[in-house]
Design a protein around this motif. Structure first.
Motif, PDB file in Angstrom:
ATOM      1  N   ILE B  57       0.844  -1.198   0.000  1.00 25.63           N
ATOM      2  CA  ILE B  57       0.000   0.000   0.000  1.00 25.63           C
ATOM      3  C   ILE B  57       0.880   1.249   0.000  1.00 25.63           C
ATOM      4  CG2 ILE B  57      -1.698   1.318   1.328  1.00 25.63           C
ATOM      5  CD1 ILE B  57      -2.667  -1.397   2.454  1.00 25.63           C
ATOM      6  N   GLY B  58       1.902   1.219   0.840  1.00 27.30           N
ATOM      7  CA  GLY B  58       2.811   2.356   0.917  1.00 27.30           C
ATOM      8  C   GLY B  58       3.485   2.646  -0.422  1.00 27.30           C
ATOM      9  N   LYS B  59       3.907   1.605  -1.105  1.00 27.40           N
ATOM     10  CA  LYS B  59       4.541   1.769  -2.418  1.00 27.40           C
ATOM     11  C   LYS B  59       3.613   2.481  -3.390  1.00 27.40           C
ATOM     12  CE  LYS B  59       8.658  -0.507  -2.901  1.00 27.40           C
ATOM     13  NZ  LYS B  59       8.632  -1.824  -2.247  1.00 27.40           N
ATOM     14  N   GLN B  60       2.389   2.027  -3.436  1.00 27.20           N
ATOM     15  CA  GLN B  60       1.431   2.614  -4.382  1.00 27.20           C
ATOM     16  C   GLN B  60       1.106   4.056  -4.031  1.00 27.20           C
ATOM     17  OE1 GLN B  60      -1.839   0.590  -6.087  1.00 27.20           O
ATOM     18  NE2 GLN B  60      -1.111  -1.450  -5.518  1.00 27.20           N
ATOM     19  N   MET B  61       1.115   4.358  -2.745  1.00 24.41           N
ATOM     20  CA  MET B  61       0.747   5.703  -2.328  1.00 24.41           C
ATOM     21  C   MET B  61       1.952   6.619  -2.148  1.00 24.41           C
ATOM     22  SD  MET B  61      -2.264   5.034   0.431  1.00 24.41           S
ATOM     23  CE  MET B  61      -2.287   6.781   0.830  1.00 24.41           C
ATOM     24  N   ILE B  62       3.147   6.096  -2.400  1.00 23.44           N
ATOM     25  CA  ILE B  62       4.368   6.853  -2.139  1.00 23.44           C
ATOM     26  C   ILE B  62       4.334   7.352  -0.702  1.00 23.44           C
ATOM     27  CG2 ILE B  62       5.982   8.549  -3.077  1.00 23.44           C
ATOM     28  CD1 ILE B  62       4.398   8.663  -5.579  1.00 23.44           C
ATOM     29  N   GLN B  63       4.190   6.405   0.196  1.00 21.11           N
ATOM     30  CA  GLN B  63       4.075   6.704   1.621  1.00 21.11           C
ATOM     31  C   GLN B  63       4.931   5.732   2.410  1.00 21.11           C
ATOM     32  OE1 GLN B  63       2.754   8.687   3.833  1.00 21.11           O
ATOM     33  NE2 GLN B  63       2.156  10.084   2.196  1.00 21.11           N
ATOM     34  N   ARG B  64       5.430   6.155   3.542  1.00 14.98           N
ATOM     35  CA  ARG B  64       6.168   5.247   4.407  1.00 14.98           C
ATOM     36  C   ARG B  64       5.220   4.270   5.104  1.00 14.98           C
ATOM     37  NH1 ARG B  64       8.415   9.428   3.311  1.00 14.98           N
ATOM     38  NH2 ARG B  64      10.668   9.782   3.317  1.00 14.98           N
ATOM     39  N   SER B  65       5.723   3.079   5.311  1.00 21.84           N
ATOM     40  CA  SER B  65       4.907   2.045   5.955  1.00 21.84           C
ATOM     41  C   SER B  65       4.396   2.513   7.313  1.00 21.84           C
ATOM     42  CB  SER B  65       5.728   0.772   6.153  1.00 21.84           C
ATOM     43  OG  SER B  65       6.003   0.174   4.919  1.00 21.84           O
ATOM     44  N   SER B  66       5.260   3.191   8.056  1.00 17.85           N
ATOM     45  CA  SER B  66       4.870   3.607   9.405  1.00 17.85           C
ATOM     46  C   SER B  66       3.592   4.439   9.363  1.00 17.85           C
ATOM     47  CB  SER B  66       5.994   4.389  10.062  1.00 17.85           C
ATOM     48  OG  SER B  66       6.339   5.522   9.311  1.00 17.85           O
ATOM     49  N   ASN B  67       3.499   5.289   8.375  1.00 14.05           N
ATOM     50  CA  ASN B  67       2.324   6.144   8.304  1.00 14.05           C
ATOM     51  C   ASN B  67       1.117   5.405   7.749  1.00 14.05           C
ATOM     52  OD1 ASN B  67       3.843   8.247   9.366  1.00 14.05           O
ATOM     53  ND2 ASN B  67       4.593   8.826   7.345  1.00 14.05           N
ATOM     54  N   VAL B  68       1.382   4.452   6.873  1.00 12.03           N
ATOM     55  CA  VAL B  68       0.281   3.633   6.360  1.00 12.03           C
ATOM     56  C   VAL B  68      -0.346   2.858   7.514  1.00 12.03           C
ATOM     57  CG1 VAL B  68      -0.305   1.691   4.861  1.00 12.03           C
ATOM     58  CG2 VAL B  68       1.268   3.456   4.044  1.00 12.03           C
ATOM     59  N   THR B  69       0.481   2.329   8.391  1.00 12.42           N
ATOM     60  CA  THR B  69      -0.031   1.606   9.568  1.00 12.42           C
ATOM     61  C   THR B  69      -1.060   2.436  10.316  1.00 12.42           C
ATOM     62  OG1 THR B  69       2.003   0.348   9.889  1.00 12.42           O
ATOM     63  CG2 THR B  69       0.620   0.677  11.817  1.00 12.42           C
ATOM     64  N   ARG B  70      -0.712   3.693  10.531  1.00 11.14           N
ATOM     65  CA  ARG B  70      -1.624   4.544  11.318  1.00 11.14           C
ATOM     66  C   ARG B  70      -2.910   4.870  10.589  1.00 11.14           C
ATOM     67  NH1 ARG B  70       3.213   6.794  14.593  1.00 11.14           N
ATOM     68  NH2 ARG B  70       4.266   6.956  12.603  1.00 11.14           N
ATOM     69  N   ILE B  71      -2.817   5.031   9.266  1.00 14.48           N
ATOM     70  CA  ILE B  71      -4.035   5.296   8.496  1.00 14.48           C
ATOM     71  C   ILE B  71      -4.936   4.067   8.552  1.00 14.48           C
ATOM     72  CG2 ILE B  71      -4.904   5.723   6.168  1.00 14.48           C
ATOM     73  CD1 ILE B  71      -2.363   7.381   5.670  1.00 14.48           C
ATOM     74  N   ILE B  72      -4.317   2.895   8.484  1.00 16.51           N
ATOM     75  CA  ILE B  72      -5.101   1.662   8.547  1.00 16.51           C
ATOM     76  C   ILE B  72      -5.740   1.502   9.920  1.00 16.51           C
ATOM     77  CG2 ILE B  72      -4.870  -0.857   8.560  1.00 16.51           C
ATOM     78  CD1 ILE B  72      -2.878  -0.412   6.201  1.00 16.51           C
ATOM     79  N   ASP B  73      -5.039   1.932  10.948  1.00 16.64           N
ATOM     80  CA  ASP B  73      -5.638   1.910  12.293  1.00 16.64           C
ATOM     81  C   ASP B  73      -6.979   2.655  12.291  1.00 16.64           C
ATOM     82  OD1 ASP B  73      -3.509   0.533  13.364  1.00 16.64           O
ATOM     83  OD2 ASP B  73      -2.493   2.305  14.139  1.00 16.64           O
ATOM     84  N   LYS B  74      -6.972   3.813  11.640  1.00 15.59           N
ATOM     85  CA  LYS B  74      -8.197   4.619  11.599  1.00 15.59           C
ATOM     86  C   LYS B  74      -9.303   3.888  10.838  1.00 15.59           C
ATOM     87  CE  LYS B  74      -6.213   8.316  13.386  1.00 15.59           C
ATOM     88  NZ  LYS B  74      -5.058   8.881  12.644  1.00 15.59           N
TER      89      LYS B  74
END
Lengths: 140, 140
Positions: B57-74
């Motif tokens: 997901i992070g790769k596709q969104m050009i985002q760091r995994s750490s931040n993807v984790t938090r978005i998924i938490d939400k």
DNA sequence: GAACTATTATTGTATATACAAATGTTGTTA
DNA sequence: TAACAACATTTGTATATACAATAATAGTTC
């Protein structure tokens, strides 16, 4: 207009904008200053020796005053700007870049010019004008 | 290449990118979902019924995994996605959009299509292609 | 197989930003 | 002038994001 091409184009625009600001951030990192802080400094510097209010800075940066206040707090802590009550209207704040801020900014600009330099010849003036014209047309 | 035109152009690119994402955010606000959360949902939905890992997901969104984790938490808290350990590699997490997530996404897409609609005819296909080509050329 | 390295996700921390609310000042109007 | 409205800044709060550090699992090598 094909939806596919449209979405691909706006995706490119967003991605490229991020690429530029992220790159600028990286260049600024060794100087321990953020990109928004740099932009406030530049905005203040462009006014020569005239102060700007929080609101005026926010207008130029397309930023809310509340957030400008906090960026200025950071710059104050580094001695790069000064903040004092506007004598003619005590609701306002006169924000100015300090001499140290001006010197610091010169260093940053040298560093950033190096980053921009290779990009300067990627497009001709005509291509740049076309690019700007088409982007503006999209928003109009 | 003129520096003035160059800087004006990249400024336009950055501003337009922000304009689009800010507008999308505004459209999403009544639905109580953020633009990055929406993008994660879209990314997951594009995979039909295949899970994606945090990294993918992070790769596709050009985002760091750490931040993807938090978005998924939400999103988890809203029941829009599911997260479970990947059976074949317990370091990874299998993230999937839930049926509720899928339905919700359909609503959001309708709303956003309305925002994009008036933009769809601002430029011809040819102009869009030129725009994309010039932006790509700037980065290459 | 034990020790080491690499991979994957998460948590911690600092900054930026959107939005709402609060504070203090100025302007207006009854 | 007192009450009220408008203005300018600041503070509070939630989200996103960059970067560093941690934890847990998997892969590699001796």
């Amino acid at each position: 207009m094909s939806k596919k091409i449209y979405f691909s184009t706006i995706h490119q625009i967003i991605k490229t904008g991020h690429w530029i600001t992220d790159s600028v951030s990286s260049e600024l990192k060794p100087f321990d200053i953020s990109e928004p802080q740099y932009n406030v400094l530049r905005t203040l510097n462009s006014q020569q020796h005239q102060p700007l209010t929080v609101e005026q800075i926010g207008k130029q940066m397309i930023q809310r005053s509340s957030n400008v206040t906090r960026i200025i707090d950071k710059l104050l802590g580094k001695g790069l700007v000064s903040r004092k009550e506007c004598p003619s209207n005590r609701r306002k704040m006169d924000i100015m870049i300090t001499p140290e801020g001006r010197n610091f900014l010169r260093e940053l600009d040298v560093k950033l010019a190096q980053w921009h330099s290779p990009l300067l010849n990627k497009l001709t003036d005509e291509e740049l004008q076309t690019l700007t014209r088409l982007i503006r047309k999209l928003r109009k």
